[in-house]
Design a protein around this motif. Structure first.
Motif, PDB file in Angstrom:
ATOM      1  N   GLU A  11       0.831  -1.207   0.000  1.00  0.00           N
ATOM      2  CA  GLU A  11       0.000   0.000   0.000  1.00  0.00           C
ATOM      3  C   GLU A  11       0.862   1.252   0.000  1.00  0.00           C
ATOM      4  N   LEU A  12       1.972   1.211   0.734  1.00  0.00           N
ATOM      5  CA  LEU A  12       2.907   2.338   0.723  1.00  0.00           C
ATOM      6  C   LEU A  12       3.517   2.514  -0.671  1.00  0.00           C
ATOM      7  N   LEU A  13       3.906   1.414  -1.300  1.00  0.00           N
ATOM      8  CA  LEU A  13       4.481   1.495  -2.642  1.00  0.00           C
ATOM      9  C   LEU A  13       3.476   2.038  -3.649  1.00  0.00           C
ATOM     10  N   ARG A  14       2.243   1.575  -3.551  1.00  0.00           N
ATOM     11  CA  ARG A  14       1.217   2.013  -4.498  1.00  0.00           C
ATOM     12  C   ARG A  14       0.990   3.521  -4.411  1.00  0.00           C
ATOM     13  N   SER A  55       7.816   3.857 -16.946  1.00  0.00           N
ATOM     14  CA  SER A  55       7.158   3.449 -15.711  1.00  0.00           C
ATOM     15  C   SER A  55       7.954   3.859 -14.475  1.00  0.00           C
ATOM     16  N   VAL A  56       7.265   3.828 -13.356  1.00  0.00           N
ATOM     17  CA  VAL A  56       7.881   3.956 -12.034  1.00  0.00           C
ATOM     18  C   VAL A  56       7.922   2.542 -11.462  1.00  0.00           C
ATOM     19  N   SER A  57       9.098   2.075 -11.084  1.00  0.00           N
ATOM     20  CA  SER A  57       9.252   0.703 -10.616  1.00  0.00           C
ATOM     21  C   SER A  57       9.807   0.707  -9.192  1.00  0.00           C
ATOM     22  N   ILE A  58       9.058   0.110  -8.260  1.00  0.00           N
ATOM     23  CA  ILE A  58       9.462   0.095  -6.853  1.00  0.00           C
ATOM     24  C   ILE A  58       9.195  -1.286  -6.275  1.00  0.00           C
ATOM     25  N   ALA A  59      10.160  -1.802  -5.532  1.00  0.00           N
ATOM     26  CA  ALA A  59       9.981  -3.083  -4.858  1.00  0.00           C
ATOM     27  C   ALA A  59      10.500  -2.999  -3.432  1.00  0.00           C
ATOM     28  N   VAL A  60       9.970  -3.852  -2.578  1.00  0.00           N
ATOM     29  CA  VAL A  60      10.578  -4.144  -1.285  1.00  0.00           C
ATOM     30  C   VAL A  60      11.184  -5.535  -1.397  1.00  0.00           C
ATOM     31  N   VAL A  61      12.465  -5.612  -1.097  1.00  0.00           N
ATOM     32  CA  VAL A  61      13.185  -6.883  -1.124  1.00  0.00           C
ATOM     33  C   VAL A  61      13.512  -7.280   0.309  1.00  0.00           C
ATOM     34  N   GLU A  62      13.210  -8.522   0.658  1.00  0.00           N
ATOM     35  CA  GLU A  62      13.504  -9.044   1.989  1.00  0.00           C
ATOM     36  C   GLU A  62      14.447 -10.234   1.858  1.00  0.00           C
ATOM     37  N   ARG A  76      -0.281   5.563 -19.387  1.00  0.00           N
ATOM     38  CA  ARG A  76      -1.197   4.503 -19.824  1.00  0.00           C
ATOM     39  C   ARG A  76      -2.219   4.131 -18.746  1.00  0.00           C
ATOM     40  N   ASP A  77      -2.102   4.734 -17.581  1.00  0.00           N
ATOM     41  CA  ASP A  77      -3.010   4.455 -16.464  1.00  0.00           C
ATOM     42  C   ASP A  77      -3.038   2.970 -16.142  1.00  0.00           C
ATOM     43  N   GLU A  78      -1.840   2.372 -16.027  1.00  0.00           N
ATOM     44  CA  GLU A  78      -1.713   0.955 -15.718  1.00  0.00           C
ATOM     45  C   GLU A  78      -0.834   0.793 -14.482  1.00  0.00           C
ATOM     46  N   LEU A  79      -1.414   0.230 -13.438  1.00  0.00           N
ATOM     47  CA  LEU A  79      -0.663  -0.003 -12.208  1.00  0.00           C
ATOM     48  C   LEU A  79      -0.655  -1.504 -11.926  1.00  0.00           C
ATOM     49  N   TYR A  80       0.521  -2.101 -12.110  1.00  0.00           N
ATOM     50  CA  TYR A  80       0.723  -3.520 -11.834  1.00  0.00           C
ATOM     51  C   TYR A  80       1.305  -3.651 -10.432  1.00  0.00           C
ATOM     52  N   ASP A  81       0.798  -4.595  -9.654  1.00  0.00           N
ATOM     53  CA  ASP A  81       1.368  -4.781  -8.325  1.00  0.00           C
ATOM     54  C   ASP A  81       1.255  -6.224  -7.880  1.00  0.00           C
ATOM     55  N   GLY A 140      16.927 -10.778   0.050  1.00  0.00           N
ATOM     56  CA  GLY A 140      17.253 -11.129  -1.326  1.00  0.00           C
ATOM     57  C   GLY A 140      16.087 -11.454  -2.223  1.00  0.00           C
ATOM     58  N   VAL A 141      14.858 -11.465  -1.653  1.00  0.00           N
ATOM     59  CA  VAL A 141      13.677 -11.869  -2.420  1.00  0.00           C
ATOM     60  C   VAL A 141      12.665 -10.727  -2.451  1.00  0.00           C
ATOM     61  N   PRO A 142      12.115 -10.367  -3.628  1.00  0.00           N
ATOM     62  CA  PRO A 142      11.085  -9.328  -3.670  1.00  0.00           C
ATOM     63  C   PRO A 142       9.797  -9.830  -3.009  1.00  0.00           C
ATOM     64  N   VAL A 143       9.234  -8.993  -2.125  1.00  0.00           N
ATOM     65  CA  VAL A 143       8.021  -9.393  -1.400  1.00  0.00           C
ATOM     66  C   VAL A 143       6.845  -8.459  -1.663  1.00  0.00           C
ATOM     67  N   ALA A 144       7.111  -7.289  -2.199  1.00  0.00           N
ATOM     68  CA  ALA A 144       6.068  -6.352  -2.611  1.00  0.00           C
ATOM     69  C   ALA A 144       6.631  -5.553  -3.777  1.00  0.00           C
ATOM     70  N   GLY A 145       5.800  -5.303  -4.781  1.00  0.00           N
ATOM     71  CA  GLY A 145       6.319  -4.600  -5.948  1.00  0.00           C
ATOM     72  C   GLY A 145       5.241  -3.903  -6.737  1.00  0.00           C
ATOM     73  N   VAL A 146       5.618  -2.791  -7.352  1.00  0.00           N
ATOM     74  CA  VAL A 146       4.722  -1.991  -8.178  1.00  0.00           C
ATOM     75  C   VAL A 146       5.457  -1.561  -9.442  1.00  0.00           C
ATOM     76  N   VAL A 147       4.815  -1.722 -10.576  1.00  0.00           N
ATOM     77  CA  VAL A 147       5.256  -1.121 -11.836  1.00  0.00           C
ATOM     78  C   VAL A 147       4.095  -0.267 -12.321  1.00  0.00           C
ATOM     79  N   TYR A 148       4.308   1.052 -12.357  1.00  0.00           N
ATOM     80  CA  TYR A 148       3.228   1.990 -12.668  1.00  0.00           C
ATOM     81  C   TYR A 148       3.572   2.774 -13.914  1.00  0.00           C
ATOM     82  N   ALA A 149       2.718   2.641 -14.939  1.00  0.00           N
ATOM     83  CA  ALA A 149       2.854   3.407 -16.185  1.00  0.00           C
ATOM     84  C   ALA A 149       1.783   4.498 -16.167  1.00  0.00           C
ATOM     85  N   PRO A 150       2.105   5.688 -15.676  1.00  0.00           N
ATOM     86  CA  PRO A 150       1.064   6.699 -15.432  1.00  0.00           C
ATOM     87  C   PRO A 150       0.353   7.178 -16.688  1.00  0.00           C
TER      88      PRO A 150
END
Length: 283
Positions: free
Chosen positions: A13-16, A106-113, A127-132, A115-125
């Motif tokens: 939710e913070l990443l989004r 896009s804006v690309s943000i992840a939380v890695v724990e 195109r109004d596409e938010l992948y998470d 060594g492994v990604p546990v939360a992630g967002v790829v946002y193409a503003p």
């Protein structure tokens, strides 16, 4: 009082919210005159990249001061290696396309724990596409489950660099050369939507290019790997990766992986071992 650990969903939710705000900031510079210069590796950077990076560092680290930070536009701080969770950020992925006025950056943000990604967002503003995605909970597009729509009867659609394209053709792979979206993160997640059947990347991609997309692909059931060493590990001392492939159909794997290995090669065995070691195991 014992602090309650932050859940992966809390982090998402913070990443989004941060990604959407970052997209608004970056969009204010899109298709306008913008200051730009080249970094040491000759890749372009703009004032928008820097402003978005500063915003994200401020907003994310204020909310999670104990997390590490790794961003394309921030000087690396080795203290991230001692953090259990780390923000991995590309403030504008696809800067070249951004400068050309193409709308798939896009804006690309992840939380890695560990060594492994546990939360992630790829946002193409634009195109109004938010992948998470959250680890273990599936992937979404604009809040709904991300479902791959198959391209029935059509040959596989695969964007690839010229040399890889030639190798795959020479090996007899029947496919159509697809659009090479300049944002690698955006290009990779299109394999999960069905707009592409595979996506590849030359050796040298870095954590911020792929961490969020790697989680989204994994949660969408799409095979994604370094062709030499398997699923990528993140927040290592060296954040570079080997050649990469995202595949919707595992029958493509032998020829696609072979082409990438022939063009880009693999690290020596001792380099692979060092790259896969945990930060504490490194010399």
């Amino acid at each position: 009082m014992i602090a309650v650990p932050t859940t992966y969903s809390d982090d998402l939710e913070l990443l989004r919210s941060s990604a959407v705000a970052a997209g608004i900031i970056a969009s204010g510079f899109f298709r306008r005159e913008v200051k730009t210069w080249n970094k040491e590796n000759a890749s372009p950077v703009t004032e928008a990249d820097i402003l978005v990076d500063r915003y994200l560092a401020s907003s994310l680290l204020a909310a999670r001061p104990d997390y590490g930070w790794l961003s394309e536009e921030t000087a690396d701080n080795p203290s991230r290696l001692d953090c259990e969770r780390v923000f991995v950020v590309d403030p504008i992925d696809g800067t070249r396309g951004f400068l050309r006025g193409e709308d798939s950056w896009s804006v690309s943000i992840a939380v890695v724990e560990n060594g492994v990604p546990v939360a992630g967002v790829v946002y193409a503003p634009i195109r109004d596409e938010l992948y998470d995605a959250v680890k273990g909970e599936g992937a979404r597009l604009n809040g709904k489950a991300l479902v791959r729509h198959r391209r029935a009867g059509a040959p596989p659609l695969i964007p690839a660099p010229g040399a890889v394209h030639q190798e795959m053709q020479a090996a007899g792979l029947h496919y159509t050369r697809g659009p090479a979206y300049p944002s690698l993160a955006y290009r990779l997640v299109q394999v999960a939507t069905g707009k592409l059947d595979a996506a590849v990347a030359r050796r040298g991609s870095q954590d911020w290019d792929i961490a969020a997309a790697a989680l989204i692909l994994d949660e969408a059931g799409i095979a994604f790997s370094d062709v030499c060493s398997g699923f990528p590990r993140f927040n290592r001392r060296d954040v570079r990766h080997g050649a990469l492939a995202a595949l919707s159909d595992m029958s493509l794997k032998p020829l696609v992986h072979a082409a990438l290995i022939k063009v880009y090669g693999c690290p020596a065995d001792d380099e692979i071992a060092a790259d896969q070691a945990s930060p504490d195991e490194r010399i």
